[in-house]
Design a protein around this motif. Sequence first.
Motif, mmCIF file in Angstrom:
data_model
loop_
_atom_site.group_PDB
_atom_site.id
_atom_site.type_symbol
_atom_site.label_atom_id
_atom_site.label_comp_id
_atom_site.label_asym_id
_atom_site.label_seq_id
_atom_site.Cartn_x
_atom_site.Cartn_y
_atom_site.Cartn_z
ATOM 1 N N GLY A 27 -30.185 42.159 93.164
ATOM 2 C CA GLY A 27 -29.554 41.706 94.401
ATOM 3 C C GLY A 27 -30.484 41.732 95.598
ATOM 4 O O GLY A 27 -30.381 40.883 96.498
ATOM 5 N N GLY A 28 -31.422 42.688 95.626
ATOM 6 C CA GLY A 28 -32.345 42.797 96.746
ATOM 7 C C GLY A 28 -33.510 41.831 96.670
ATOM 8 O O GLY A 28 -34.174 41.564 97.664
ATOM 9 N N ASN A 29 -33.776 41.329 95.461
ATOM 10 C CA ASN A 29 -34.849 40.374 95.229
ATOM 11 C C ASN A 29 -36.228 40.940 95.592
ATOM 12 O O ASN A 29 -37.158 40.188 95.891
ATOM 13 C CB ASN A 29 -34.590 39.060 95.965
ATOM 14 N N CYS A 30 -36.337 42.268 95.627
ATOM 15 C CA CYS A 30 -37.602 42.919 95.941
ATOM 16 C C CYS A 30 -37.556 44.344 95.412
ATOM 17 O O CYS A 30 -36.486 44.862 95.102
ATOM 18 C CB CYS A 30 -37.863 42.930 97.443
ATOM 19 N N PHE A 31 -38.729 44.953 95.313
ATOM 20 C CA PHE A 31 -38.801 46.379 95.003
ATOM 21 C C PHE A 31 -40.163 46.907 95.415
ATOM 22 O O PHE A 31 -41.132 46.155 95.528
ATOM 23 C CB PHE A 31 -38.529 46.668 93.519
ATOM 24 N N ALA A 32 -40.209 48.212 95.648
ATOM 25 C CA ALA A 32 -41.471 48.897 95.906
ATOM 26 C C ALA A 32 -41.644 49.976 94.850
ATOM 27 O O ALA A 32 -40.679 50.638 94.470
ATOM 28 C CB ALA A 32 -41.480 49.520 97.301
ATOM 29 N N VAL A 33 -42.863 50.130 94.378
ATOM 30 C CA VAL A 33 -43.213 51.205 93.459
ATOM 31 C C VAL A 33 -43.970 52.240 94.281
ATOM 32 O O VAL A 33 -45.051 51.958 94.798
ATOM 33 C CB VAL A 33 -44.081 50.695 92.292
ATOM 34 N N ASN A 34 -43.372 53.421 94.434
ATOM 35 C CA ASN A 34 -43.949 54.523 95.192
ATOM 36 C C ASN A 34 -44.510 55.538 94.205
ATOM 37 O O ASN A 34 -43.758 56.122 93.416
ATOM 38 C CB ASN A 34 -42.876 55.191 96.051
ATOM 39 N N ILE A 35 -45.822 55.748 94.219
ATOM 40 C CA ILE A 35 -46.485 56.650 93.281
ATOM 41 C C ILE A 35 -46.472 58.055 93.876
ATOM 42 O O ILE A 35 -47.014 58.283 94.955
ATOM 43 C CB ILE A 35 -47.920 56.171 93.005
#
Length: 157
Positions: free
Chosen positions: A64-72
Amino acid sequence: MGFDAKEQRRIMGTFATGVTVVTTRTGDDLHGMTANAVTSLSLDPPLVLVAVDKESQSHQSIRGGNCFAVNILSDTQEEISQQFAQPGPKDFSSVPHRSGTTGAPILSDAIGYVDCQLREILPGGDHDIFVGEIVAGGTGEGEPLLYFGGKYRRLAD
């Protein structure tokens, strides 16, 4: 004849991985999940992937957000990993963060992050594989939080 899922989990638990929190935003709602099924996919174009259980709340949120962040995560962020590993809605109020280029939350003390626009969703058994194109990223300071043999681990000198 299928391979035993518990045996697969036991075997794959011998593969040490980094620990991440994958975050997204759907409208005003923030979502996040602890994940280690994350990898760099391509340098040109810059792509990463994350595998997400089809039944998880995060699955619908990323879609639904059409985005994501990968936080290491750093080795000081085990508590954050545990918080985002729990089922159900996540509370970001005690987790320092800012809004990334895509609107996905970027965790302030992560040792690295990539902020991605969702480009493709591929089937992968009981998971879907979300492919994101990196639009922003950066690194911070610290040592990585690792996961091996069902436990959190840290680098040894």
